[in-house]
Design a protein around this motif. Structure first.
Motif, mmCIF file in Angstrom:
data_model
loop_
_atom_site.group_PDB
_atom_site.id
_atom_site.type_symbol
_atom_site.label_atom_id
_atom_site.label_comp_id
_atom_site.label_asym_id
_atom_site.label_seq_id
_atom_site.Cartn_x
_atom_site.Cartn_y
_atom_site.Cartn_z
ATOM 1 N N CYS A 175 40.557 12.814 39.220
ATOM 2 C CA CYS A 175 41.948 13.072 39.539
ATOM 3 C C CYS A 175 41.962 14.041 40.706
ATOM 4 O O CYS A 175 41.428 15.146 40.601
ATOM 5 C CB CYS A 175 42.613 13.668 38.310
ATOM 6 S SG CYS A 175 44.306 14.082 38.622
ATOM 7 N N THR A 196 57.623 14.140 27.715
ATOM 8 C CA THR A 196 57.253 14.016 29.124
ATOM 9 C C THR A 196 58.121 14.861 30.058
ATOM 10 O O THR A 196 57.823 14.973 31.250
ATOM 11 C CB THR A 196 57.367 12.539 29.590
ATOM 12 O OG1 THR A 196 58.670 12.056 29.216
ATOM 13 C CG2 THR A 196 56.305 11.674 28.940
ATOM 14 N N MET A 210 54.527 7.753 28.849
ATOM 15 C CA MET A 210 55.165 7.311 30.078
ATOM 16 C C MET A 210 55.211 5.804 30.163
ATOM 17 O O MET A 210 56.122 5.230 30.734
ATOM 18 C CB MET A 210 54.400 7.839 31.274
ATOM 19 C CG MET A 210 55.205 7.784 32.542
ATOM 20 S SD MET A 210 54.365 8.712 33.836
ATOM 21 C CE MET A 210 54.037 7.401 35.009
ATOM 22 N N SER A 211 54.229 5.146 29.530
ATOM 23 C CA SER A 211 54.097 3.717 29.714
ATOM 24 C C SER A 211 55.388 2.980 29.371
ATOM 25 O O SER A 211 55.758 2.041 30.053
ATOM 26 C CB SER A 211 52.955 3.190 28.854
ATOM 27 O OG SER A 211 53.138 3.589 27.510
ATOM 28 N N ASP A 253 42.287 8.799 41.317
ATOM 29 C CA ASP A 253 43.733 8.884 41.205
ATOM 30 C C ASP A 253 44.177 9.816 42.326
ATOM 31 O O ASP A 253 43.996 11.008 42.222
ATOM 32 C CB ASP A 253 44.075 9.461 39.828
ATOM 33 C CG ASP A 253 45.570 9.638 39.648
ATOM 34 O OD1 ASP A 253 46.303 9.541 40.653
ATOM 35 O OD2 ASP A 253 46.000 9.879 38.525
ATOM 36 N N GLN A 297 40.131 0.180 30.661
ATOM 37 C CA GLN A 297 39.980 -0.183 29.249
ATOM 38 C C GLN A 297 38.878 -1.197 28.985
ATOM 39 O O GLN A 297 38.065 -1.010 28.101
ATOM 40 C CB GLN A 297 41.312 -0.635 28.653
ATOM 41 C CG GLN A 297 42.281 0.509 28.308
ATOM 42 C CD GLN A 297 41.691 1.563 27.381
ATOM 43 O OE1 GLN A 297 40.937 1.246 26.473
ATOM 44 N NE2 GLN A 297 42.006 2.830 27.621
ATOM 45 N N LYS A 353 50.607 5.334 38.384
ATOM 46 C CA LYS A 353 49.183 5.307 38.742
ATOM 47 C C LYS A 353 48.296 5.471 37.500
ATOM 48 O O LYS A 353 47.313 4.757 37.330
ATOM 49 C CB LYS A 353 48.878 6.425 39.752
ATOM 50 C CG LYS A 353 49.619 6.269 41.079
ATOM 51 C CD LYS A 353 49.221 7.330 42.087
ATOM 52 C CE LYS A 353 49.739 8.712 41.756
ATOM 53 N NZ LYS A 353 51.201 8.854 41.824
ATOM 54 N N GLY A 354 48.675 6.425 36.643
ATOM 55 C CA GLY A 354 47.870 6.676 35.451
ATOM 56 C C GLY A 354 47.789 5.463 34.535
ATOM 57 O O GLY A 354 46.712 5.087 34.078
ATOM 58 N N THR A 355 48.939 4.849 34.318
ATOM 59 C CA THR A 355 48.967 3.660 33.453
ATOM 60 C C THR A 355 48.119 2.546 34.050
ATOM 61 O O THR A 355 47.372 1.867 33.342
ATOM 62 C CB THR A 355 50.423 3.174 33.283
ATOM 63 O OG1 THR A 355 51.210 4.292 32.884
ATOM 64 C CG2 THR A 355 50.523 2.098 32.240
ATOM 65 N N ASN A 410 44.468 3.313 33.545
ATOM 66 C CA ASN A 410 44.045 3.075 32.164
ATOM 67 C C ASN A 410 43.864 1.585 31.891
ATOM 68 O O ASN A 410 42.961 1.175 31.175
ATOM 69 C CB ASN A 410 45.040 3.696 31.175
ATOM 70 C CG ASN A 410 44.302 4.451 30.083
ATOM 71 O OD1 ASN A 410 43.087 4.633 30.145
ATOM 72 N ND2 ASN A 410 45.011 4.891 29.061
ATOM 73 N N TRP A 443 58.455 17.949 30.621
ATOM 74 C CA TRP A 443 57.780 19.031 31.337
ATOM 75 C C TRP A 443 57.056 18.547 32.587
ATOM 76 O O TRP A 443 56.739 19.340 33.473
ATOM 77 C CB TRP A 443 56.775 19.711 30.405
ATOM 78 C CG TRP A 443 55.724 18.769 29.892
ATOM 79 C CD1 TRP A 443 55.847 17.883 28.864
ATOM 80 C CD2 TRP A 443 54.413 18.585 30.412
ATOM 81 N NE1 TRP A 443 54.689 17.166 28.704
ATOM 82 C CE2 TRP A 443 53.783 17.575 29.642
ATOM 83 C CE3 TRP A 443 53.690 19.178 31.461
ATOM 84 C CZ2 TRP A 443 52.489 17.145 29.884
ATOM 85 C CZ3 TRP A 443 52.390 18.747 31.687
ATOM 86 C CH2 TRP A 443 51.805 17.735 30.908
ATOM 87 N N ARG A 444 56.790 17.247 32.650
ATOM 88 C CA ARG A 444 56.047 16.753 33.810
ATOM 89 C C ARG A 444 56.928 16.610 35.047
ATOM 90 O O ARG A 444 56.441 16.543 36.168
ATOM 91 C CB ARG A 444 55.402 15.417 33.473
ATOM 92 C CG ARG A 444 54.279 15.603 32.450
ATOM 93 C CD ARG A 444 53.669 14.296 32.045
ATOM 94 N NE ARG A 444 53.095 13.596 33.190
ATOM 95 C CZ ARG A 444 52.573 12.381 33.123
ATOM 96 N NH1 ARG A 444 52.573 11.727 31.985
ATOM 97 N NH2 ARG A 444 52.072 11.816 34.184
#
Lengths: 497, 497
Positions: free
Chosen positions: B73, B171, B1-2, B104, B62, B53-55, B58, B173-174
């Motif tokens: 989550c 991606t 996705m990034s 999240d 990191q 949000k996920g990116t 991360n 399917w998301r």
């Protein structure tokens, strides 16, 4: 419900009541003693509908000090539990050393249901029973006293109790369709119960206490009496510090296991090559991570290795492009006091990922056969036994379809010294270096021995070890990514067969 | 996705990357400092679908040491969670003093959904926001540092990102129906978000960090920068030991509260009368316990009282005929080290019963304003603030439809002395008496003061206190049963209106 299952009357009733009171008092005393001595106690009560499990449990707990026990009612597994190996929810509820856990139904609920509904093939059912036997033995060897009570009820008696419950407006609602359906399949349940006894009634410490449910009070007296006898024996053993552990037997050796001696630490990668290779692999792992999620495959990764071998940086490169909602890094430090009061595998079971998620252990249960062995934090029997316990746990994960990867990040002593010195000289990295690291370094030899034995004892087909040559961090990162990618691809290929 | 959410390119991109690296390093340093100082950190990331949000998460994690943080989550509440007040699942996940928790989505997920789907009336929504504000303030006053990040995305940007995701096989399917449905209702979400800001953006320590999601890297740099500033400030405060607590303000006094002075301890019951009364009441409570279960009403009972006032025996008579699968007795001892590292209410929130079940606390959160106050285990600010925190928690339970009963089992000093002496003389009961009991007895006066203030400060409409006159144990048991029965009947009557 109690009124429908009490049969004894008059004089004999009075005697039984008195007996129950006396036994209850003794049990309360033994409960305090067990707590003092740090003996976890696990009581499970199984039995068909209307056998009077609830009433029995209430009779057991009434005299007890509530500071020391907990009743868990085992329903069908919920969604969260379905996404884990079936023993997960029981591991989580195992009692700590100062506790008594009482289960209304248990792991046998799953097994009986599997048998009756033929959810599992015969072979899978055998495996599940093997998992259960290992689970019970592990807890027992860790010090837990077991009482497995089975309340037996005839079909006729069940019918009459269900009818009585239906006739009472306070309890009629409890006789729902599911209960009636189970009653209709009484014969099937009896067969499933016989299989259960066959599979799990072999050894002294795991024998079922089979009790007729016909007379509720007499059943309670019998159960209490067995518990008082068993706990008295155990409390006396513990006082004499002579609790016998089951013999470990011959441990297997996996001769194809890797060895530190064979690792080629001279391998390196240039910065440019590394960058290119890293980008390709991170993209691939991002895709595969999604695939794991879509296919609901859980994954367990173990990172072990020497101090300063670069585990943290390696994990970082692995996860950099992964969705943080789908993985978790669990660092393993010395156990806190709650963890200490449980079986040493308890905290790792607790962290088992949901199917579709990845859990990365930065150090792990292998601490038992590494640091705990070398530093003498546990007895020789403890760490010897641990090889089998660990293999069993990992096999359990494997039965659930888990992809398992285990890394030993390897560096040599010179490289470690260089890294320690670099940390010492860099104010930004000093926090990474502890007194302990220098002390561990002194014990390189015994650690090396422990590592080699760990490979030989736990390099199983379903959970093999990989040595990651780590003198060059870049090489190690690429190598770890490659092995991980291959493991996921293999798992997915197996699934789609 | 990034790849779909990175907009910055070329030179400015390089600068942003560098900025992120620098800020990440600072954050990692602050994380270690917070852990040393025992500061819990809670970061929540909210934002509409495809905001990244996920990116962002991360990028935040990191550089961090995995030994110190956990990403949760927040999905839709599962069945277990639906059977508890909506804040339960968040209380359970609040970080301990050496931890950083990253959510999240968060409790705002529930609130936004309630707003959009009109699950709650306007009044109920106001209440839920009041509960959230109290929750955040309580954590903050307990030492937690908050960062609430909102990633803002325009409808157009959202559409283009969803399209990009659909075009990518990894991606596609998301982008499911639920995501598309939310996209279609973009305007509704924006309104719900505005309400959220209005309700919870008032005070300095709870301000939202609103960030445009347009450029993922810039968003990360902004978020990191805010966190570094906030944590630096806090770490410096903690070093100077000058963390300001929110002013408690005027505490309410409930003038209708009971008082020890008014209790008539001369009341007694004969053995025969007691036996008859007990049987009738136990039968009634058995029935009502089933009713609670059927109607899914949770119940909380608090037993407080002097040492040797007979709490244990009283609870035993209450529960003797109850189904053990539907109640639990939670004894409250000194906190273990995991509990100590959390907000003092954390462990009680954890024990909140499933709707339909009864939890009986043998001693409780009132320890804060009793033993902790008298023995000086917490500061005056801590126990003063606790009155409000306790009322808020109980009100929270009440909003969820919980029946709440609070008992103080009262005896006088002479009666306590008689019981202590009886325990001392009876070998079977000696274990019940500790040195500490004698010490506490010396402090009868300050305890009395604390008890009286507790009544005045926490005798609310929704969670009133009852003094149980306990010099005669039989009388006390019947009285407790009567009050419990009346409370359940009242709750059921309210429900059926």
């Amino acid at each position: 419900m109690s009124s429908t299952i009490e049969k004894s009357t008059g004089k004999s009733d009075k005697l039984v009541r008195k007996k129950i009171d006396e036994l209850g008092e003794e049990l309360a005393y033994l409960q305090r003693k067990s707590r003092e001595l740090g003996i976890p106690v696990l009581i499970i009560v199984e039995g068909l509908s209307a056998a009077g499990k609830g009433t029995l449990i209430n009779r057991i707990i009434q005299p007890l000090d509530p500071r020391g026990f907990k009743v868990s009612c085992i329903a069908s597994p919920n969604r969260d539990e379905q996404l884990r190996p079936f023993l997960w929810r029981f591991w989580r509820r195992t009692p700590s050393a100062d506790r008594m856990a009482i289960f209304d139904r248990s792991w046998y609920r799953n097994l009986l249901d599997y048998t009756i509904n033929r959810t599992l093939s015969e072979e899978e059912l055998k495996k599940a029973y093997a998992d259960v036997r290992a689970f019970e033995r592990q807890l027992r060897d860790g010090g837990t006293v077991f009482f497995k009570i089975f309340l037996d009820i005839s079909k006729k008696e069940q019918a009459s109790r269900l009818a009585a419950m239906q006739g009472n407006p306070a309890t009629a609602w409890r006789v729902n369709d599911a209960v009636l359906a189970r009653h209709a399949r009484y014969a099937d349940y009896k067969i499933a119960v016989e299989i259960m006894f066959d599979e799990t009634d072999e050894q002294e410490d795991f024998k079922w206490i089979k009790i007729s449910a016909k007379d509720g009070r007499k059943a309670a007296a019998q159960a209490l009496s067995k518990m008082v006898t068993g706990l008295t024996k155990r409390v006396n053993q513990e006082k004499a510090k002579a609790v016998p552990v089951m013999p470990v037997g011959r441990l297997p050796l996996f001769r194809s296991a890797p060895s530190l001696k064979k690792a080629d630490l001279s391998q390196t990668l240039s910065k440019e090559t590394y960058r290119e290779m890293l980008a390709v692999r991170q993209e691939r792992i991002e895709y595969l991570h999604h695939e794991l999620y879509r296919q609901r495959i859980p994954m367990i990764m173990v990172y072990e290795g020497w101090d300063a071998s670069g585990k943290g940086g390696n994990i970082r490169r692995l996860t950099e492009q992964m969705d943080p909602r789908g993985y978790e890094v669990i660092p393993t430090a010395a156990p806190n006091d709650v963890e200490k009061a449980h079986h040493y595998l308890w905290r790792f079971w607790n962290e088992f990922p949901k199917a579709g998620h990845v859990t990365i252990f930065d150090r792990s249960w292998y601490g038992r056969v590494l640091v705990e062995r070398v530093e003498g934090f546990c007895t020789k029997e403890d760490w010897k036994r641990a090889y089998r316990e660990i293999n069993e746990m990992e096999e359990n994960f494997h039965h659930f379809g888990t992809a398992i990867v285990k890394f030993w990040i390897h560096i040599d002593q010179d490289e470690q010294l260089r890294r320690f010195q670099a940390r010492q000289e860099n104010p930004k990295k000093q926090w990474k270096l502890h007194e302990e690291d220098w002390r561990n370094r002194e014990k390189w030899k015994p650690y090396e021995e422990a590592v080699e034995e760990m490979f030989l004892r736990t390099h199983t087909r379903y959970a093999p070890w990989t040595i990651i040559e780590g003198n060059c961090k870049r090489f190690a990162r690429i190598r770890a990514l490659d092995v991980t990618i291959a493991a996921i691809e293999k798992r997915i290929a197996q699934r789609s067969k």
